[in-house]
Motif scaffolding. Structure first.
Motif, mmCIF file in Angstrom:
data_model
loop_
_atom_site.group_PDB
_atom_site.id
_atom_site.type_symbol
_atom_site.label_atom_id
_atom_site.label_comp_id
_atom_site.label_asym_id
_atom_site.label_seq_id
_atom_site.Cartn_x
_atom_site.Cartn_y
_atom_site.Cartn_z
ATOM 1 N N ALA A 94 -14.195 -3.772 35.899
ATOM 2 C CA ALA A 94 -15.040 -2.966 36.782
ATOM 3 C C ALA A 94 -14.216 -1.910 37.517
ATOM 4 C CB ALA A 94 -15.751 -3.866 37.787
ATOM 5 N N TRP A 95 -13.022 -2.297 37.930
ATOM 6 C CA TRP A 95 -12.150 -1.351 38.642
ATOM 7 C C TRP A 95 -11.766 -0.189 37.724
ATOM 8 C CZ3 TRP A 95 -11.009 -1.170 43.706
ATOM 9 C CH2 TRP A 95 -10.017 -0.264 44.112
ATOM 10 N N LYS A 96 -11.469 -0.499 36.478
ATOM 11 C CA LYS A 96 -11.155 0.564 35.521
ATOM 12 C C LYS A 96 -12.354 1.486 35.322
ATOM 13 C CE LYS A 96 -7.720 -2.010 32.803
ATOM 14 N NZ LYS A 96 -7.424 -2.609 31.469
ATOM 15 N N LEU A 97 -13.527 0.886 35.237
ATOM 16 C CA LEU A 97 -14.735 1.682 35.043
ATOM 17 C C LEU A 97 -15.015 2.568 36.258
ATOM 18 C CD1 LEU A 97 -17.111 2.234 33.112
ATOM 19 C CD2 LEU A 97 -18.377 0.424 34.308
ATOM 20 N N LEU A 98 -14.811 2.039 37.433
ATOM 21 C CA LEU A 98 -15.021 2.825 38.650
ATOM 22 C C LEU A 98 -14.017 3.971 38.725
ATOM 23 C CD1 LEU A 98 -16.546 3.127 41.344
ATOM 24 C CD2 LEU A 98 -14.900 1.514 42.351
ATOM 25 N N GLY A 99 -12.789 3.710 38.380
ATOM 26 C CA GLY A 99 -11.795 4.765 38.231
ATOM 27 C C GLY A 99 -11.354 5.432 39.511
ATOM 28 N N LEU A 100 -11.272 4.693 40.617
ATOM 29 C CA LEU A 100 -10.795 5.307 41.855
ATOM 30 C C LEU A 100 -9.316 5.670 41.727
ATOM 31 C CD1 LEU A 100 -12.386 3.130 44.700
ATOM 32 C CD2 LEU A 100 -13.115 5.374 43.859
ATOM 33 N N PRO A 101 -8.955 6.922 42.017
ATOM 34 C CA PRO A 101 -7.538 7.293 41.930
ATOM 35 C C PRO A 101 -6.701 6.485 42.909
ATOM 36 C CG PRO A 101 -8.936 9.244 42.039
ATOM 37 C CD PRO A 101 -9.818 8.066 42.345
ATOM 38 N N ALA A 102 -5.472 6.221 42.512
ATOM 39 C CA ALA A 102 -4.525 5.518 43.374
ATOM 40 C C ALA A 102 -4.135 6.413 44.539
ATOM 41 C CB ALA A 102 -3.285 5.129 42.566
ATOM 42 N N PRO A 103 -3.552 5.848 45.600
ATOM 43 C CA PRO A 103 -3.085 6.692 46.697
ATOM 44 C C PRO A 103 -2.019 7.675 46.212
ATOM 45 C CG PRO A 103 -2.537 4.371 47.081
ATOM 46 C CD PRO A 103 -3.297 4.433 45.813
ATOM 47 N N TRP A 104 -1.984 8.805 46.867
ATOM 48 C CA TRP A 104 -0.947 9.797 46.572
ATOM 49 C C TRP A 104 0.421 9.204 46.911
ATOM 50 C CZ3 TRP A 104 0.649 13.935 50.526
ATOM 51 C CH2 TRP A 104 1.578 14.822 49.967
ATOM 52 N N ARG A 105 1.333 9.281 45.968
ATOM 53 C CA ARG A 105 2.686 8.769 46.195
ATOM 54 C C ARG A 105 3.686 9.873 45.880
ATOM 55 N NH1 ARG A 105 0.228 4.258 43.443
ATOM 56 N NH2 ARG A 105 -0.062 2.482 44.847
ATOM 57 N N PRO A 106 3.936 10.771 46.826
ATOM 58 C CA PRO A 106 4.864 11.876 46.560
ATOM 59 C C PRO A 106 6.275 11.360 46.310
ATOM 60 C CG PRO A 106 4.278 11.796 48.889
ATOM 61 C CD PRO A 106 3.400 10.818 48.193
ATOM 62 N N SER A 107 6.895 11.918 45.321
ATOM 63 C CA SER A 107 8.268 11.520 44.980
ATOM 64 C C SER A 107 9.243 12.532 45.547
ATOM 65 C CB SER A 107 8.428 11.443 43.464
ATOM 66 O OG SER A 107 8.099 12.692 42.877
ATOM 67 N N PRO A 108 10.483 12.142 45.753
ATOM 68 C CA PRO A 108 11.464 13.094 46.272
ATOM 69 C C PRO A 108 11.564 14.310 45.366
ATOM 70 C CG PRO A 108 12.341 10.870 46.293
ATOM 71 C CD PRO A 108 11.060 10.816 45.525
ATOM 72 N N ASP A 109 11.545 15.470 45.965
ATOM 73 C CA ASP A 109 11.631 16.702 45.202
ATOM 74 C C ASP A 109 12.846 17.479 45.677
ATOM 75 O OD1 ASP A 109 11.013 18.695 43.401
ATOM 76 O OD2 ASP A 109 8.898 18.743 43.902
ATOM 77 N N THR A 110 12.869 18.748 45.420
ATOM 78 C CA THR A 110 14.021 19.576 45.727
ATOM 79 C C THR A 110 14.093 19.892 47.214
ATOM 80 O OG1 THR A 110 12.617 21.420 45.133
ATOM 81 C CG2 THR A 110 14.090 20.605 43.457
ATOM 82 N N ASP A 111 15.090 20.673 47.596
ATOM 83 C CA ASP A 111 15.262 21.022 48.999
ATOM 84 C C ASP A 111 14.126 21.924 49.469
ATOM 85 O OD1 ASP A 111 15.765 23.709 48.291
ATOM 86 O OD2 ASP A 111 17.897 23.292 47.990
ATOM 87 N N GLY A 112 14.088 22.178 50.779
ATOM 88 C CA GLY A 112 12.987 22.907 51.383
ATOM 89 C C GLY A 112 12.731 24.261 50.765
ATOM 90 N N GLU A 113 13.798 25.011 50.449
ATOM 91 C CA GLU A 113 13.653 26.354 49.893
ATOM 92 C C GLU A 113 12.937 26.318 48.549
ATOM 93 O OE1 GLU A 113 14.039 30.256 50.619
ATOM 94 O OE2 GLU A 113 15.618 29.107 51.607
ATOM 95 N N ASP A 114 13.388 25.431 47.674
ATOM 96 C CA ASP A 114 12.787 25.340 46.347
ATOM 97 C C ASP A 114 11.408 24.701 46.419
ATOM 98 O OD1 ASP A 114 12.989 25.902 43.648
ATOM 99 O OD2 ASP A 114 13.601 23.857 43.165
ATOM 100 N N LEU A 115 11.267 23.730 47.303
ATOM 101 C CA LEU A 115 9.968 23.086 47.506
ATOM 102 C C LEU A 115 8.923 24.117 47.910
ATOM 103 C CD1 LEU A 115 8.699 20.161 47.665
ATOM 104 C CD2 LEU A 115 9.105 20.308 50.120
ATOM 105 N N PHE A 116 9.293 25.002 48.808
ATOM 106 C CA PHE A 116 8.405 26.053 49.293
ATOM 107 C C PHE A 116 7.925 26.932 48.137
ATOM 108 C CE2 PHE A 116 8.324 30.474 51.160
ATOM 109 C CZ PHE A 116 7.107 30.337 51.806
ATOM 110 N N ARG A 117 8.839 27.359 47.291
ATOM 111 C CA ARG A 117 8.461 28.249 46.192
ATOM 112 C C ARG A 117 7.586 27.528 45.167
ATOM 113 N NH1 ARG A 117 13.909 30.497 47.079
ATOM 114 N NH2 ARG A 117 14.784 28.803 45.809
ATOM 115 N N LYS A 118 7.924 26.276 44.875
ATOM 116 C CA LYS A 118 7.162 25.534 43.863
ATOM 117 C C LYS A 118 5.731 25.259 44.311
ATOM 118 C CE LYS A 118 10.794 22.946 41.431
ATOM 119 N NZ LYS A 118 11.304 21.576 41.142
ATOM 120 N N ARG A 119 5.580 24.836 45.553
ATOM 121 C CA ARG A 119 4.250 24.425 46.005
ATOM 122 C C ARG A 119 3.273 25.592 46.127
ATOM 123 N NH1 ARG A 119 6.290 20.818 44.387
ATOM 124 N NH2 ARG A 119 6.780 18.817 45.346
ATOM 125 N N PHE A 120 3.803 26.796 46.378
ATOM 126 C CA PHE A 120 2.899 27.920 46.633
ATOM 127 C C PHE A 120 3.052 29.045 45.613
ATOM 128 C CE2 PHE A 120 3.899 25.799 50.694
ATOM 129 C CZ PHE A 120 2.643 25.280 50.956
#
Length: 891
Positions: free
Chosen positions: A215-241
């Motif tokens: 039933a859980w598979k059929l309902l298909g609720l997405p899991a919580p967002w789990r952000p993983s470590p990414d690059t430094d602030g400068e690169d993070l800024f460019r990638k996200r936007f």
């Protein structure tokens, strides 16, 4: 029922393992001896006993056939009790669980912190009196065989989930009130899923654990967002936007990321910076870092209005799509969300993904997240009301608490909250502090006292006390970021843009005065912004400019305010951005004048050469000044090359300014006089943006304000009126204000006593905003027997509308967007019923068959665009919007 309880146990385990973020699991488990292990076990046990109260005479008597079969088995009845509603099954369940736990050696006070979850699983905890009376209602509970049946099922569930050996240790671990709230919300979600007959059919021959997984598979609720470590602030800024490789992160944004990385524990971040500094990007970057570091599963971004929320939804969606780890499900939280095209596209993706899996790689709007469940989605954008209602006594408010506890909460333009809204905002921050939710507040013009109040509210939630000024590192610098708690000092932040010197001048309030200024300033062209404090003033001035013959009304003039139907207002805002937006993104006209109300000061990235504004509170004046010479341009016409702000809306001829009546009604005289005084003290009428912003705002909201010489009596009288008004606002807000998280009660009993009506949409918004009752209606045009869509509505303007049968879905949706909120002046002095009577006569049977239109009020205009309502003539056109005129002889 036993099968439903075991289904609920299985769903609760999946909810814990696959849906609740790590941070929420830690919050729920903090008071339990074995931490996360106990937290999961306790949720499964509570889910397994939540409906135990259905084994009672008051509940079981509702189905005669089943009641007869139970009677034959020894669960006797003596007819249907007349007062059966005095013992809802949740309350009966509380009695049963209390008795069960006390039989296992628990004290009553500790037992009630657990059993209250059972009592509250339909969204409203019992009152203290109801809890006291319930055990004595033997005729409704049933004793003897009834007691034994409840005990047997409680024993069975406790054994089944493996909780029996934990009861002794739990008996010494009372649950704090915030934990009771979150467990109740989780139990509600569990019950709703396990009660879905498409997922769990009504039969008893199944293995609940296995069926729940499918039933859980059929309902298909997405899991919580789990952000993983990414690059430094400068690169993070460019990638996200999606920015070019050579784009540099702004100092404010870099500092927000640095501080988020440095925090030892979740806390409150207040970002104060000029308009155009990239606060939104800074907040989203900080939110990603905070979510990763503290195990939070989503983000809630709140803004002042539906219009700003719609614009932000697109920006947040683009950010979410650029995340390396799927953000899951998004939700737009306001009363008109169904009319948002981006949100609807995500909803269609959500419907298409049902039953595939629960690990979606694309951002969607899952179909389960609707109504009260909507804010539980991972990424939510909505109006600030959706956050404030977490501190409103209303049914199922615990779901809002769970929604916020799961996220980083970002609130923009917090300075816009008046005393009424601030009462709810501060209480909400107390609860967010109790849940240790990371919070980011943003403002361009935040008074120091308001900043301190917000910080202290969060502190009260964390530890029950608040710090004084000496305990909070706040500096009179700008831009600045204040963080609590933090062992890391914030660093000075250089503004990314240039400083602008602005000359402040007084201007007479006559139309002729404005025309004279425009004639002098625009011979070589230029862009002028004129901000009025009321719609009527804006309409009057625009009409005068249009009729003066000095300007091309099609190409050189534009009016913007809140009394346009949504499609017309959106088109005007789109045109403004296209003409007056940043260099390279706009086709700037040679000469242009925009006349508007406060909507111009909120989140519109436009740039004017000359500003004319009504006198307003100093923080809002500075918001408006933020549109003046906002962007660096190669050239401006010679007469507007220097930034000038001309202030009208007052009589400046006497010793003390006299603000116009409309402005006083909106803002109170005290705040207007303070603004005038603060600006008059500036040498030569010169201010610098952004450098002078914090000092000007601090002066305008100083606790001990010193009136200029000769102003003392007027200012003193205005201050008394303002103080009384603020006091009245706070008292009024307190009517439905939720209690504090700690200290007022050991359990949720009586938590929602004297609750507000359970209202969504605009009605719910009105409960957390102080305003007069108003009415919203769909606007159409009638010609003889036919009804038409208003002109200039994209794709459907002027279209004939069916009224005897349902309009096609897309046409119905377009009509649903053509709403307007009638001005409060129309419904004052007992005219509300007369207005409703007029609008309710426009009842179309076919519309009641459309989910877009059913139950909506309709304002019918004649072929000239007019209607008579409650002794007033209303006139609407696409240039001026809705105008209202009192008739000498009511018709």
């Amino acid at each position: 029922m036993a099968r439903h309880l075991l289904d609920s146990v299985a769903v609760a385990g999946l909810l814990w393992d696959q849906w609740l973020p790590k941070r929420t699991q830690q919050l729920v488990s903090a008071a339990l001896p074995r931490g996360l292990e106990d937290g999961r076990l306790l949720l499964r046990w509570l889910a397994g006993v939540h409906d135990i109260g259905k084994i009672s005479r008051a509940f079981a008597c509702q189905v005669p056939d089943l009641a007869d079969r139970m009677h034959a088995k020894g669960l006797t009845f003596s007819g249907v009790p007349a007062n059966r509603k005095a013992l809802p099954h949740g309350l009966a369940g509380q009695v049963a669980v209390d008795r069960f736990l006390e039989q296992h050696g628990w004290s009553q006070p500790v037992a009630r912190t657990y059993s209250i979850v059972v009592a509250s699983h339909h969204g409203v905890p019992p009152t203290r009196q109801e809890s006291r009376d319930a055990p004595r209602r033997k005729g409704l509970l049933g004793d003897g065989a009834w007691d034994r049946s409840r005990e047997e099922l409680l024993d069975h569930v406790t054994e089944f989930v493996g909780a029996r050996e934990r009861l002794q240790e739990w008996s010494r671990a009372p649950l704090p009130v915030p934990v009771q709230v979150l467990l109740t919300a989780a139990a509600i979600v569990t019950d709703w899923i396990a009660s879905n007959q498409d997922l769990f059919p009504l039969d008893s021959d199944r293995d609940s654990e296995k069926v729940a997984v499918e039933a859980w598979k059929l309902l298909g609720l997405p899991a919580p967002w789990r952000p993983s470590p990414d690059t430094d602030g400068e690169d993070l800024f460019r990638k996200r936007f999606d920015l070019a490789a050579d784009t540099k992160i702004r100092p404010l944004q870099a500092e927000c990321v640095r501080l988020a990385e440095s925090l030892d524990e979740p806390g409150l971040m207040i970002v104060e910076a000029p308009m155009g500094e990239g606060k939104t990007e800074a907040a989203l970057l900080a939110a990603e870092v905070l979510a990763r570091r503290f195990g939070v599963g989503g983000v809630f971004v709140a803004l002042p209005t539906m219009a700003t929320s719609n614009a932000m939804f697109d920006r947040v969606h683009e950010w979410a799509e650029n995340l390396p780890d799927t953000a899951g499900s998004m939700f737009l939280a306001h009363g008109k969300a169904a009319l948002n095209d981006t949100f609807n596209q995500l909803r269609r993706k959500g419907f298409a993904s049902i039953g595939i899996d629960c690990g979606h790689q694309d951002v969607i709007a899952h179909s389960w997240y609707v109504g009260k469940k909507g804010p539980l989605a991972n990424i939510v954008v909505g109006t600030i009301d959706q956050v404030l209602r977490a501190s409103l006594k209303t049914r199922h408010v615990m779901l809002r608490h769970l929604a916020l506890a799961n996220k980083v909460v970002v609130i923009d333009e917090v300075h816009a909250a008046d005393s009424y809204m601030s009462t709810y905002l501060e209480r909400c921050l107390e609860w967010l502090g109790a849940y240790r939710v990371p919070v980011v507040l943003m403002s361009a013009t935040l008074p120091p006292a308001q900043r301190l109040s917000l910080l202290q509210a969060y502190q009260r939630g964390v530890n029950g006390t608040e710090a004084g000024m000496d305990d909070i590192a706040v500096r009179d610098i700008y831009p600045c970021v204040t963080v609590w708690p933090s062992s890391v000092d914030a660093e000075p932040i250089a503004p990314s843009g240039r400083a602008t010197d602005v000359r402040i001048e007084h201007l007479g309030d006559e139309i002729a005065d404005v025309l004279s200024v425009l004639e002098d300033a625009l011979p070589e062209g230029g862009v002028v912004g004129i901000v009025c404090n009321t719609v009527a003033r804006a309409q009057e001035l625009f009409e005068a400019l249009r009729s003066s013959g000095r300007f091309d009304s099609n190409d050189e003039l534009l009016l913007l305010h809140s009394r346009f139907v949504a499609p017309h207002r959106a088109e005007r805002e789109k045109r403004l951005r296209a003409l007056l937006g940043p260099p390279g993104k706009a086709d700037r006209p040679k000469r242009f004048i925009v006349v508007g109300t406060q909507v111009i000061e909120q989140s519109l990235d436009i740039d004017v050469d000359l500003l004319i504004t009504d006198l307003a509170p100093i923080d809002l004046l500075l918001q408006r000044v933020g549109r003046l010479h906002r962007h660096l341009r190669d050239s401006r016409p010679a007469r507007v090359v220097s930034a000038r702000c001309l202030i009208r809306g007052a009589d400046w001829s006497g010793a003390v300014p006299v603000p116009v009546v409309g402005s006083v009604a909106v803002y109170q005289a005290a705040r207007l006089l303070r603004a005038a005084a603060v600006l008059d003290r500036r040498s030569g009428g010169q201010i610098q943006i952004p450098g002078d912003v914090p000092a000007l705002v601090a002066d305008g909201y100083a606790e001990s304000f010193v009136a200029p010489e000769g102003w003392e009596s007027e200012v003193e009288a205005a201050e008394r009126t303002w103080a009384a008004f603020e006091s009245e606002q706070r008292v009024s807000a307190g009517t439905y204000l939720l209690g504090r998280p700690f200290g007022e009660s050991a359990s949720l009993r009586g938590w929602l006593t004297a609750a507000a009506p359970d209202v969504d949409g605009a009605g719910g918004q009105a409960q957390v905003r102080d305003g007069e009752d108003t009415i919203e209606a769909i606007v159409v045009r009638r010609d003889g027997d036919d009804v038409y869509v208003l002109d200039e509505v994209a794709d459907y303007g002027g279209r004939l509308v069916p009224t005897e049968g349902p309009p096609p879905s897309r046409l119905a949706k377009a009509l649903a967007g053509c709403t307007i909120r009638l001005p409060a002046a129309l419904t004052r002095y007992g005219r509300m019923d007369a207005v409703l009577d007029t609008l309710e006569k426009n009842w179309y049977p076919g519309w009641q068959q459309s989910h877009w239109l059913a139950g909506e009020l309709v304002l019918e205009l004649d072929t000239s665009g007019s209607a008579i309502v409650a002794g007033h003539r209303l006139h609407y056109d696409t240039v001026l919007g809705l105008r209202i005129e009192r008739m000498e002889t009511p018709q």
